[in-house]
Design a protein around this motif. Structure first.
Motif, mmCIF file in Angstrom:
data_model
loop_
_atom_site.group_PDB
_atom_site.id
_atom_site.type_symbol
_atom_site.label_atom_id
_atom_site.label_comp_id
_atom_site.label_asym_id
_atom_site.label_seq_id
_atom_site.Cartn_x
_atom_site.Cartn_y
_atom_site.Cartn_z
ATOM 1 N N GLU A 44 0.856 -1.172 0.000
ATOM 2 C CA GLU A 44 0.000 0.000 0.000
ATOM 3 C C GLU A 44 0.898 1.229 0.000
ATOM 4 O O GLU A 44 1.787 1.363 0.848
ATOM 5 C CB GLU A 44 -0.917 0.011 1.223
ATOM 6 C CG GLU A 44 -1.955 -1.096 1.222
ATOM 7 C CD GLU A 44 -2.915 -1.002 2.393
ATOM 8 O OE1 GLU A 44 -3.739 -0.059 2.413
ATOM 9 O OE2 GLU A 44 -2.832 -1.864 3.291
ATOM 10 N N SER A 72 -2.194 6.807 1.020
ATOM 11 C CA SER A 72 -3.505 6.439 1.576
ATOM 12 C C SER A 72 -4.414 5.760 0.563
ATOM 13 O O SER A 72 -5.374 5.090 0.950
ATOM 14 C CB SER A 72 -4.208 7.686 2.122
ATOM 15 O OG SER A 72 -4.432 8.623 1.074
ATOM 16 N N GLU A 73 -4.124 5.893 -0.737
ATOM 17 C CA GLU A 73 -5.086 5.437 -1.742
ATOM 18 C C GLU A 73 -4.542 4.449 -2.766
ATOM 19 O O GLU A 73 -5.317 3.861 -3.507
ATOM 20 C CB GLU A 73 -5.659 6.650 -2.506
ATOM 21 C CG GLU A 73 -6.383 7.666 -1.634
ATOM 22 C CD GLU A 73 -7.646 7.114 -0.991
ATOM 23 O OE1 GLU A 73 -8.088 6.015 -1.373
ATOM 24 O OE2 GLU A 73 -8.188 7.773 -0.084
ATOM 25 N N ARG A 74 -3.252 4.241 -2.836
ATOM 26 C CA ARG A 74 -2.699 3.437 -3.923
ATOM 27 C C ARG A 74 -2.261 2.058 -3.445
ATOM 28 O O ARG A 74 -1.769 1.889 -2.328
ATOM 29 C CB ARG A 74 -1.524 4.169 -4.585
ATOM 30 C CG ARG A 74 -1.904 5.546 -5.165
ATOM 31 C CD ARG A 74 -2.767 5.424 -6.393
ATOM 32 N NE ARG A 74 -3.523 6.612 -6.709
ATOM 33 C CZ ARG A 74 -3.066 7.669 -7.394
ATOM 34 N NH1 ARG A 74 -1.809 7.700 -7.791
ATOM 35 N NH2 ARG A 74 -3.867 8.677 -7.655
ATOM 36 N N GLY A 123 -7.952 7.331 -9.835
ATOM 37 C CA GLY A 123 -8.722 8.129 -8.899
ATOM 38 C C GLY A 123 -9.934 8.812 -9.488
ATOM 39 O O GLY A 123 -10.679 9.480 -8.760
ATOM 40 N N ASP A 174 -5.875 2.610 -7.784
ATOM 41 C CA ASP A 174 -6.366 3.509 -6.756
ATOM 42 C C ASP A 174 -7.536 2.828 -6.050
ATOM 43 O O ASP A 174 -8.461 2.321 -6.691
ATOM 44 C CB ASP A 174 -6.811 4.833 -7.386
ATOM 45 C CG ASP A 174 -7.069 5.912 -6.354
ATOM 46 O OD1 ASP A 174 -8.039 5.771 -5.587
ATOM 47 O OD2 ASP A 174 -6.329 6.908 -6.332
ATOM 48 N N LYS A 175 -7.510 2.795 -4.724
ATOM 49 C CA LYS A 175 -8.570 2.139 -3.957
ATOM 50 C C LYS A 175 -9.949 2.705 -4.309
ATOM 51 O O LYS A 175 -10.940 1.968 -4.356
ATOM 52 C CB LYS A 175 -8.326 2.319 -2.459
ATOM 53 C CG LYS A 175 -7.092 1.641 -1.926
ATOM 54 C CD LYS A 175 -6.916 1.961 -0.442
ATOM 55 C CE LYS A 175 -5.627 1.404 0.111
ATOM 56 N NZ LYS A 175 -5.415 1.782 1.536
ATOM 57 N N ARG A 176 -10.015 4.013 -4.567
ATOM 58 C CA ARG A 176 -11.298 4.633 -4.849
ATOM 59 C C ARG A 176 -11.907 4.096 -6.140
ATOM 60 O O ARG A 176 -13.129 3.973 -6.248
ATOM 61 C CB ARG A 176 -11.138 6.149 -4.911
ATOM 62 C CG ARG A 176 -10.755 6.777 -3.567
ATOM 63 C CD ARG A 176 -10.286 8.196 -3.715
ATOM 64 N NE ARG A 176 -9.018 8.264 -4.459
ATOM 65 C CZ ARG A 176 -8.324 9.379 -4.639
ATOM 66 N NH1 ARG A 176 -8.766 10.532 -4.143
ATOM 67 N NH2 ARG A 176 -7.184 9.362 -5.302
#
Length: 346
Positions: A164, A167-169, A253, A328-330
């Motif tokens: 990870e 915070s998002e990748r 994202g 990207d988690k989003r």
């Protein structure tokens, strides 16, 4: 987001024709989500939830389990392994890699190197040459003992950890296409957790041998004959230095990708618009995508038997077919939510 499941999926080795470990992991996770779970003769894992009525609409998600890799093709007397690629590699990404050679009796760590002289004794013209994938070899450090450990046909994958970043990748090998396997499970899990039902007969097919010609999806689609086929996969995110703006395909994202076209099929336009309507109603970010080449399981679903309406739902991924695949988690969450909302409407 169930990061632990995605990590286990990405780190599990499984190349075309050798997806059994991934299949076992998914089958265990799927037990409480589906009415029936079966494995066909090719090795596809077919998970089905019953529909309502006598002749429900049939919807199939195809999520391929295989990652690109190699099969051992020759073992020298000194213990060096020659390999045959299964899947498309850019050889520039193969230099000096750590690998895992997988056998039925155990796995062995090793290094992959290119044939030829090392940097200290090579000429400048030697260093300009990019070898073909078949010009790389694997060294397990076992010498002649290698022949007692490894057999022709054993498979090789890259050996790199799941990470990870920020915070998002997320970065890992085999995000193509274990993110789709994650989505096939998590979209259904969300559907049930949110208390939604569906009228359709829903099949999530975790398919084999996509990387070598969409092979598993062809047979499972012919057997199940869906009315709507959804290929779930990665696509390029070329929002990086050195790529023209017009070729970026997707941007990390910015949401789940609605796959309009690639080298294997063109999505059903009415389905694209329906997914957009569902996304708008749920405030789910989406982006339309077109890939210049390549292919995905959606093509096999579209073309099987008498055909099906088909679309691709994709997660933009940087550095595809390398050990540094990045999402990207989003975008993954948006893909999960969109699939669950679409299924709830059917």
């Amino acid at each position: 987001m169930n990061i632990d499941l995605l990590k286990r999926l990405c780190e599990m080795p499984g190349v075309p024709g050798h997806e059994h470990r991934v299949r076992d992991l998914i089958a265990a996770e799927a037990q409480d989500l589906f009415d029936t779970i079966e494995t066909d003769v090719m090795g596809n894992l077919i998970c089905t939830r019953k529909g309502q009525g006598d002749d429900p609409e049939r919807i199939m998600l195809a999520c391929h389990m295989d990652e690109i890799g190699f099969l051992v093709s020759h073992i020298s007397d000194k213990g060096f392994l020659n390999v045959s690629p299964v899947g498309g590699f850019d050889p520039r990404n193969l230099f000096s890699r750590r690998v895992l050679v997988c056998t039925s009796k155990g796995d062995y760590k090793g290094v992959m190197m290119a044939e030829g002289k090392p940097v200290h004794i090579s000429a400048p013209e030697d260093r300009k040459k990019v070898p073909e994938p078949t010009e790389f070899f694997v060294d397990l450090g076992l010498g002649a003992e290698t022949k007692n450990k490894i057999r022709i046909g054993d498979f090789v994958v890259m050996d790199e950890p799941f990470l990870e970043l920020g915070s998002e990748r997320i970065v890992s090998k085999a995000i193509d296409n274990r993110i789709a396997c994650w989505l096939g499970l998590e979209a259904v899990r969300k559907l049930l957790k949110d208390g939604h039902s569906h009228r359709c007969e829903l099949t999530v097919a975790f398919t084999v041998q996509e990387e070598v010609g969409l092979r598993g999806a062809k047979t499972v689609a012919f057997a199940k004959r869906p009315h709507i086929g959804i290929g779930v996969d990665t696509t390029l995110a070329c929002d990086t230095p050195g790529v023209p703006e017009k070729d970026k395909t997707t941007e990390l994202g910015k949401g789940v990708g609605l796959h309009m076209k690639d080298g294997s099929f063109i999505s059903d336009m009415a389905l694209v618009e329906e997914f957009e309507t569902v996304a708008e109603a749920g405030s789910i970010p989406v982006q339309r995508t077109i890939l210049a080449g390549g292919g995905m399981d959606g093509a096999s679903l579209q073309q099987a038997a008498s055909g099906a309406r088909a679309i691709g739902i994709v997660v933009g991924t940087r550095y595809i077919h390398t050990v540094g695949e990045m999402i990207d988690k989003r975008d993954a969450i948006a893909a999960r939510d969109l699939l669950a909302a679409f299924l709830a409407s059917h």
